[in-house]
Design an enzyme around this catalytic site. Structure first.
Site, PDB file in Angstrom:
ATOM      1  CG  HIS A 242      16.137  -0.331 -17.814  1.00 20.57           C
ATOM      2  ND1 HIS A 242      16.882  -0.737 -18.890  1.00 20.57           N
ATOM      3  CD2 HIS A 242      15.224   0.539 -18.293  1.00 20.57           C
ATOM      4  CE1 HIS A 242      16.452  -0.125 -19.968  1.00 20.57           C
ATOM      5  NE2 HIS A 242      15.433   0.652 -19.641  1.00 20.57           N
ATOM      6  CG  ASN A 343      -0.651   1.919   1.926  1.00 14.86           C
ATOM      7  OD1 ASN A 343      -0.605   1.252   0.894  1.00 14.86           O
ATOM      8  ND2 ASN A 343       0.385   2.122   2.716  1.00 14.86           N
ATOM      9  CB  ALA A 344      -6.109   5.608   3.234  1.00 16.46           C
TER      10      ALA A 344
HETATM   11  N1  ATP Z   1      -4.047   2.114   5.881  1.00 15.29           N
HETATM   12  C1  ATP Z   1      -3.726   0.869   6.213  1.00 15.29           C
HETATM   13  N2  ATP Z   1      -4.578   0.101   6.912  1.00 15.29           N
HETATM   14  C2  ATP Z   1      -4.250  -1.167   7.233  1.00 15.29           C
HETATM   15  N3  ATP Z   1      -3.084  -1.740   6.927  1.00 15.29           N
HETATM   16  C3  ATP Z   1      -2.185  -1.042   6.223  1.00 15.29           C
HETATM   17  C4  ATP Z   1      -2.463   0.298   5.835  1.00 15.29           C
HETATM   18  N4  ATP Z   1      -1.377   0.767   5.181  1.00 15.29           N
HETATM   19  C5  ATP Z   1      -0.492  -0.248   5.141  1.00 15.29           C
HETATM   20  N5  ATP Z   1      -0.953  -1.333   5.761  1.00 15.29           N
HETATM   21  C6  ATP Z   1      -0.277  -2.611   5.925  1.00 15.29           C
HETATM   22  O1  ATP Z   1       1.119  -2.370   5.769  1.00 15.29           O
HETATM   23  C7  ATP Z   1       1.659  -3.159   4.737  1.00 15.29           C
HETATM   24  C8  ATP Z   1       2.732  -2.445   4.017  1.00 15.29           C
HETATM   25  O2  ATP Z   1       2.195  -1.348   3.299  1.00 15.29           O
HETATM   26  P1  ATP Z   1       2.852  -0.892   1.963  1.00 15.29           P
HETATM   27  O3  ATP Z   1       2.137   0.298   1.495  1.00 15.29           O
HETATM   28  O4  ATP Z   1       4.316  -0.754   2.244  1.00 15.29           O
HETATM   29  O5  ATP Z   1       2.654  -2.083   1.000  1.00 15.29           O
HETATM   30  P2  ATP Z   1       1.400  -2.461   0.119  1.00 15.29           P
HETATM   31  O6  ATP Z   1       0.333  -1.443   0.263  1.00 15.29           O
HETATM   32  O7  ATP Z   1       1.037  -3.856   0.535  1.00 15.29           O
HETATM   33  O8  ATP Z   1       1.981  -2.490  -1.331  1.00 15.29           O
HETATM   34  P3  ATP Z   1       2.326  -1.232  -2.295  1.00 15.29           P
HETATM   35  O9  ATP Z   1       3.750  -1.367  -2.560  1.00 15.29           O
HETATM   36  O10 ATP Z   1       1.476  -1.488  -3.498  1.00 15.29           O
HETATM   37  O11 ATP Z   1       1.946  -0.031  -1.558  1.00 15.29           O
HETATM   38  C9  ATP Z   1       0.473  -3.484   3.862  1.00 15.29           C
HETATM   39  O12 ATP Z   1       0.666  -4.697   3.224  1.00 15.29           O
HETATM   40  C10 ATP Z   1      -0.688  -3.555   4.847  1.00 15.29           C
HETATM   41  O13 ATP Z   1      -0.779  -4.842   5.397  1.00 15.29           O
HETATM   42 MG    MG Z   2       0.702   0.525  -0.175  1.00 17.52          MG
END
Ligand code: ATP
Ligand code: MG
Length: 435
Positions: A242, A343-344
């Site tokens: 914040h 993520n997907a």
């Molecule tokens: N469905 C997926 N397929 C391939 N790699 C993935 C997938 N989900 C996560 N990852 C890998 O795991 C890492 C960590 O995921 P995480 O969701 O914690 O961070 P992010 O997606 O990079 O950022 P955010 O905080 O915006 O979610 C990602 O940077 C990616 O490299």
């Molecule tokens: Mg993510």
């Protein structure tokens, strides 16, 4: 081996510990009593009956006068608790002694046999509750009705009744007391379980024996420490995020005014990224703040999440199965799902969502057809700010908090998130929630 047969529950074990020695002691005592005391008593009773009969027979033999004999019989009947009568002319049936019903009767008959000088036979008239003894006497028979209570002491039945009765009484008392001793332990276990699943345990009060109460107090102190710890962490995180927002906004404004300097555009990008990170921090902090558990329809919640993802342009497939309900924190679960679906969508083209109940856990599976996460990295990607190369190179702008938040929100409810390989080759995320 012994472990296999021992009961598992504390309640039953305690009852066995309390009741078994007492019952065993009673049985041993009864055994000894039966063997010694009863034996002696029976022998004495039988002997005394034999002696009484012998005495009366001898007295009768001395008196030849019928009137005097009648007197003897009368006074014997009056005082000896035996019914004598003289039957002249009857012949004594010679033959073996009757087959005894019990070891006790066997002893009885044998003892009378030993004590009797005259020839006799004995008959057990069970229905009339007496024995009939006939003794050979001067060309006739001296018949004696022996009531059962002159021969059997009757203590055996009383003894058995006492043993069974007192054992049952003891068992009832033990059950009553022990149930009250075990209940606080069960309540403690229940409270610890609920706390682990993120439910409220404000209604738990330590009770019972001192030791159980101590365990309960220790549990409450631990709960308070954990609560304090979590609150402190999230408050600090929220505070820092914040506080950073204000200077960051100012920085953005100043950068906007430096329009003609080329480096400003890059700096703008950095500042945007920082803003994203701070949003991530705040989301993370919010996730940990105690949301209460409520009865939740998981299918409806998944449906909503899928709808949102589709609106953002994702190709998401969803198969619901059965009626999935449970005590959950819907907002936390939603945040977790959004992160996994996000993520997907970010790293793959298609994804599918499925949910099912497995005993008392609910399992939600998110599969995609992206590049997946190598097995060696599957724990690391849960770490805050940890991103794989593909994510960084594509400049997708992830912060690296998504999976950390997802796992945190689910672990707060006693569940977990795990990663695996999807059948389509991409990443499979599995949420398991106790519900
Ligand atoms: N469905 C997926 N397929 C391939 N790699 C993935 C997938 N989900 C996560 N990852 C890998 O795991 C890492 C960590 O995921 P995480 O969701 O914690 O961070 P992010 O997606 O990079 O950022 P955010 O905080 O915006 O979610 C990602 O940077 C990616 O490299
Ligand atoms: Mg993510």
């Amino acid at each position: 081996m012994l472990k296999l047969f021992l009961p598992k529950s504390l309640f039953v074990r305690a009852i066995i510990i309390v009741v078994a020695p007492v019952v065993l002691l009673q049985l041993v005592a009864a055994g000894v009593f039966y063997d010694r005391h009863l034996d002696t008593v029976t022998r004495r009773l039988a002997r005394s009956v034999a002696a009484d009969i012998g005495f009366v027979a001898a007295a009768l033999t001395r008196e030849k006068d019928d009137l005097a004999r009648l007197h003897i019989l009368q006074s014997a009947n009056l005082r000896l608790n035996l019914a004598f009568s003289l039957i002249p002319g009857e012949k004594l049936k010679a033959g073996p002694l009757p087959r005894p019903y019990s070891p006790l009767e066997n002893l009885l008959i044998r003892t009378i046999d030993e004590g009797m000088e005259l020839a006799f036979n004995i008959e057990n008239r069970t229905t009339e509750k007496h024995y009939l003894i006939k003794v050979a006497f001067e060309g006739g028979v001296l018949q004696v009705l022996v009531p059962r209570n002159r021969l059997a002491s009757g203590t055996l039945l009383v003894l058995i009744l006492w043993i069974v009765g007192s054992s049952l009484l003891l068992l009832a008392i033990a059950i009553m007391f022990l149930r009250n001793q075990v209940r606080p332990i069960l309540r403690l276990a229940d409270a610890a379980d609920r706390f682990g699943q993120g439910q409220d345990v404000a209604d738990f009060r330590p009770s019972g024996a001192v030791e159980v109460r101590r365990a309960g107090d220790a549990f409450l102190r631990m709960r308070d420490r954990l609560d304090r710890h979590i609150r402190q962490r999230t408050e600090m995180l929220a505070g820092v995020s914040h506080d950073l927002r204000t200077p960051l906004t100012r920085l953005k404004l100043e950068l906007a005014m430096l329009r003609d300097i080329p480096a400003a555009a890059e700096m703008q990008g950095d500042v945007d990224e920082m803003e994203d990170m701070i949003e991530g921090y705040l989301a993370f902090a919010r996730g940990a703040v105690g949301e209460q558990t409520v009865e939740t329809d998981v299918n409806a919640l998944l449906d909503e999440a899928v709808g949102d993802a589709r609106r953002h342009g994702g190709a998401v497939e969803f198969t619901a199965s059965g009626d999935l309900r449970g005590l959950l924190r819907p907002m936390s679960l939603r945040r977790c799902l959004d992160n996994l679906l996000g993520n997907a969508q970010r790293y793959a083209k298609h994804c599918s969502l499925a949910a099912r109940r497995d005993g008392d856990t609910i399992e939600i599976i998110v599969d995609d057809d992206g590049p997946g996460v190598p097995e060696a990295e599957r724990e690391a990607v849960f770490r805050p700010f940890y991103r794989l190369e593909n994510s960084r190179n594509q400049g997708t702008g992830g912060v690296g908090l998504g999976l950390a938040i997802a796992r945190d929100t689910v672990r707060n409810q006693g569940g977990d998130v795990m990663l695996d390989t999807a059948p389509q080759g991409g990443l499979r995320a599995i949420i398991r929630l106790p519900a």
